[in-house]
Design a protein around this motif. Structure first.
Motif, short mmCIF file in Angstrom:
data_model
loop_
_atom_site.label_atom_id
_atom_site.label_comp_id
_atom_site.label_asym_id
_atom_site.label_seq_id
_atom_site.Cartn_x
_atom_site.Cartn_y
_atom_site.Cartn_z
N VAL A 24 0.82 -1.20 0.00
CA VAL A 24 0.00 0.00 0.00
C VAL A 24 0.87 1.26 0.00
O VAL A 24 0.57 2.22 -0.70
CB VAL A 24 -0.96 0.00 1.22
CG1 VAL A 24 -1.76 1.28 1.29
CG2 VAL A 24 -1.88 -1.21 1.16
N LYS A 26 4.01 1.77 -1.09
CA LYS A 26 5.00 2.00 -2.14
C LYS A 26 4.55 1.65 -3.55
O LYS A 26 5.30 1.84 -4.50
CB LYS A 26 6.27 1.20 -1.84
CG LYS A 26 6.99 1.64 -0.59
CD LYS A 26 8.24 0.85 -0.38
CE LYS A 26 8.97 1.26 0.89
NZ LYS A 26 10.18 0.47 1.09
N GLN A 27 3.33 1.11 -3.71
CA GLN A 27 2.91 0.67 -5.04
C GLN A 27 1.61 1.34 -5.45
O GLN A 27 0.75 1.63 -4.62
CB GLN A 27 2.73 -0.86 -5.06
CG GLN A 27 4.01 -1.59 -4.76
CD GLN A 27 3.82 -3.09 -4.65
OE1 GLN A 27 2.75 -3.62 -4.91
NE2 GLN A 27 4.88 -3.78 -4.27
N SER A 28 1.48 1.59 -6.75
CA SER A 28 0.25 2.15 -7.30
C SER A 28 -0.02 1.50 -8.65
O SER A 28 0.84 0.83 -9.22
CB SER A 28 0.38 3.67 -7.45
OG SER A 28 1.40 3.98 -8.39
N ASN A 29 -1.23 1.71 -9.15
CA ASN A 29 -1.64 1.14 -10.45
C ASN A 29 -1.38 -0.36 -10.51
O ASN A 29 -0.84 -0.88 -11.48
CB ASN A 29 -0.96 1.84 -11.62
CG ASN A 29 -1.28 3.31 -11.66
OD1 ASN A 29 -2.34 3.73 -11.21
ND2 ASN A 29 -0.37 4.11 -12.17
N ILE A 30 -1.75 -1.06 -9.46
CA ILE A 30 -1.49 -2.49 -9.35
C ILE A 30 -2.47 -3.28 -10.23
O ILE A 30 -3.67 -3.08 -10.16
CB ILE A 30 -1.61 -2.97 -7.90
CG1 ILE A 30 -0.59 -2.23 -7.02
CG2 ILE A 30 -1.44 -4.48 -7.79
CD1 ILE A 30 -0.79 -2.43 -5.53
N PHE A 56 2.90 -3.09 -11.60
CA PHE A 56 2.57 -1.91 -10.82
C PHE A 56 3.67 -0.86 -10.96
O PHE A 56 4.73 -1.12 -11.50
CB PHE A 56 2.35 -2.27 -9.34
CG PHE A 56 3.51 -2.99 -8.71
CD1 PHE A 56 4.56 -2.29 -8.12
CD2 PHE A 56 3.55 -4.38 -8.70
CE1 PHE A 56 5.62 -2.96 -7.54
CE2 PHE A 56 4.61 -5.06 -8.11
CZ PHE A 56 5.64 -4.34 -7.53
N ARG A 57 3.38 0.33 -10.46
CA ARG A 57 4.36 1.41 -10.36
C ARG A 57 4.89 1.37 -8.93
O ARG A 57 4.12 1.35 -7.98
CB ARG A 57 3.72 2.77 -10.62
CG ARG A 57 3.03 2.92 -11.96
CD ARG A 57 3.92 3.15 -13.12
NE ARG A 57 4.79 4.29 -12.95
CZ ARG A 57 5.88 4.49 -13.66
NH1 ARG A 57 6.24 3.64 -14.58
NH2 ARG A 57 6.63 5.54 -13.48
N SER A 58 6.20 1.33 -8.78
CA SER A 58 6.84 1.29 -7.47
C SER A 58 7.43 2.66 -7.15
O SER A 58 8.19 3.21 -7.94
CB SER A 58 7.95 0.23 -7.46
OG SER A 58 8.61 0.22 -6.23
N ARG A 59 7.05 3.19 -5.99
CA ARG A 59 7.60 4.48 -5.54
C ARG A 59 8.77 4.21 -4.62
O ARG A 59 8.68 3.39 -3.71
CB ARG A 59 6.52 5.27 -4.80
CG ARG A 59 5.39 5.72 -5.68
CD ARG A 59 4.37 6.55 -4.91
NE ARG A 59 3.73 5.83 -3.82
CZ ARG A 59 2.66 5.06 -3.97
NH1 ARG A 59 2.13 4.88 -5.14
NH2 ARG A 59 2.13 4.45 -2.92
N GLU A 73 9.48 6.83 -9.65
CA GLU A 73 8.61 5.69 -9.86
C GLU A 73 9.20 4.81 -10.94
O GLU A 73 9.83 5.30 -11.88
CB GLU A 73 7.20 6.12 -10.25
CG GLU A 73 6.39 6.65 -9.11
CD GLU A 73 4.90 6.70 -9.42
OE1 GLU A 73 4.50 6.42 -10.57
OE2 GLU A 73 4.14 7.01 -8.50
#
Length: 125
Positions: A24, A26-30, A56-59, A73
């Motif tokens: 939750v 560090k990741q988005s658009n999973i 996913f995109r990793s921040r 990202e």
């Protein structure tokens, strides 16, 4: 390789904290696909081995020599396998051990999430 340096998580709190900070946080658009045909379930031992694909995109913070770390990202794709142990009532995961194989190189022909089971077997085995 283990997905996280700790590699294993015991107890509901450790699993929750791991998911909260690493997934939750560090990741988005999973995007996710469970590879159901490769799941192994041992109901007697309350244990399962599961596999999935994820994108996913990793921040993260990227460090540069002599400068402060800057947020960035990165697109991540991987195949992941987890060993799960369930509570005595089989309603909660009480042990999590994850392993991942990832690729971020565009030259690698990574299987799309909508690939057929036959295509997945040919590409990730």
């Amino acid at each position: 390789r283990a997905f996280d340096r700790a590699g294993t998580f015991r107890g509901r709190r450790a699993i929750r904290d791991y998911w909260k900070t690493q997934i939750v946080g560090k990741q988005s658009n999973i995007r996710f696909r469970h590879v159901a045909n490769d799941m192994v379930l041992d109901a007697g031992q309350r244990r399962a081995v599961v596999k999935w694909l994820a994108e996913f995109r990793s921040r993260r913070l990227e460090e540069h020599r002599g400068r402060e770390a800057a947020p960035c990202e990165k697109e991540v794709r991987f195949v992941q396998v987890a060993i799960l142990q369930f509570s005595p009532d089989a309603c909660r995961i009480c042990y999590l051990e994850e392993y991942a194989q990832s690729r971020s190189d565009q030259r690698y022909a990574w299987p799309p999430l909508d690939a057929t089971d036959q295509q997945l077997r040919a590409m990730i085995r």
